[in-house]
Design a protein around this motif. Structure first.
Motif, short mmCIF file in Angstrom:
data_model
loop_
_atom_site.label_atom_id
_atom_site.label_comp_id
_atom_site.label_asym_id
_atom_site.label_seq_id
_atom_site.Cartn_x
_atom_site.Cartn_y
_atom_site.Cartn_z
N ASP A 159 31.90 -6.20 -2.67
CA ASP A 159 32.33 -5.07 -2.48
C ASP A 159 31.51 -4.02 -2.92
N PHE A 160 30.16 -4.38 -3.02
CA PHE A 160 29.18 -3.01 -3.32
C PHE A 160 29.08 -2.30 -2.17
N LYS A 161 28.84 -0.84 -2.43
CA LYS A 161 28.31 -0.30 -1.04
C LYS A 161 27.08 0.48 -1.27
N ARG A 162 26.44 0.19 -2.39
CA ARG A 162 25.20 0.97 -2.48
C ARG A 162 24.37 0.08 -3.47
N ILE A 163 23.00 -0.27 -2.98
CA ILE A 163 22.09 -0.83 -3.75
C ILE A 163 21.19 0.07 -4.03
N GLN A 164 20.38 0.16 -5.15
CA GLN A 164 19.34 1.04 -5.48
C GLN A 164 18.40 0.31 -6.34
N LEU A 165 17.24 0.86 -6.40
CA LEU A 165 15.96 0.30 -7.11
C LEU A 165 15.24 1.38 -7.56
N GLU A 166 14.04 1.28 -8.49
CA GLU A 166 13.03 2.02 -8.62
C GLU A 166 11.80 1.32 -8.42
N VAL A 167 10.50 1.97 -7.84
CA VAL A 167 9.59 1.33 -7.66
C VAL A 167 8.28 2.17 -7.75
#
Length: 179
Positions: free
Chosen positions: A127-135
């Motif tokens: 049920d996650f709606k957003r996956i984020q990251l830093e690069v």
């Protein structure tokens, strides 16, 4: 959902599974190797956890349904690690952030793609709606990989990383919105 087996570009079978406490020594060795072979990771080799700290870290992931630590193995060698942290507050519990690394000699074989696909599938099921990251802005290969999966650049942190040579590097913030 795990373990999973994926055939990669060189014909080898990649085993994707959740990390376990007994992986701690191998994970420390893996992290020492990957942090010494590229400048694209924030952690430097001298900052890698010791084995007992790594065991605590793995237990923390295993005991929290909103966290996931994946290991990618080929012939029992750890070649990739992905860690995902789901946010804990009520208003952001639909959001999680991940980091991934792959041993340099295995770049370009589809390992990063397989690991990220596994994460996205798991995140949807949880049920996650957003996956984020830093690069790092200079990490064009990784940025291209993330864009292939639909991640978009949402912003930039200027001078966010101090490099060994004394120069600074910007970090891009990228995210994927799930159905």
């Amino acid at each position: 959902m795990f373990p999973q087996r994926v055939r990669i570009k060189n014909g080898n079978l990649l085993l994707i599974r959740e990390a376990n406490v007994w992986d701690a020594r191998r994970l420390v060795d893996y992290m020492k190797e990957v942090t010494s072979e590229t400048d694209f990771l924030i952690t430097s080799p001298e900052e890698v956890f010791d084995v007992s700290t790594e065991k605590r870290y793995i237990r923390m992931y295993k005991n929290d349904a909103r966290k996931l630590m994946l290991v990618g193995e080929i012939n029992r060698e750890i070649v990739s690690v992905l860690s995902f942290n789901g946010f804990g507050r009520k208003r952001t519990k639909h959001v999680g952030e991940f980091g991934i690394s792959v041993k340099k000699r295995y770049w370009g074989l589809g390992i990063g793609s397989a690991m990220i696909k596994s994460l996205i599938d798991w995140a949807k099921q949880n049920d996650f709606k957003r996956i984020q990251l830093e690069v790092l802005k200079s990490n064009e290969r990784a940025i291209s990989l993330y864009k292939k999966f639909g991640f978009e650049v949402e912003g930039m942190k200027k001078k966010a990383v101090l490099k060994d040579d004394g120069s600074f590097e910007d970090i891009l913030i990228m995210a994927l919105l799930l159905d």
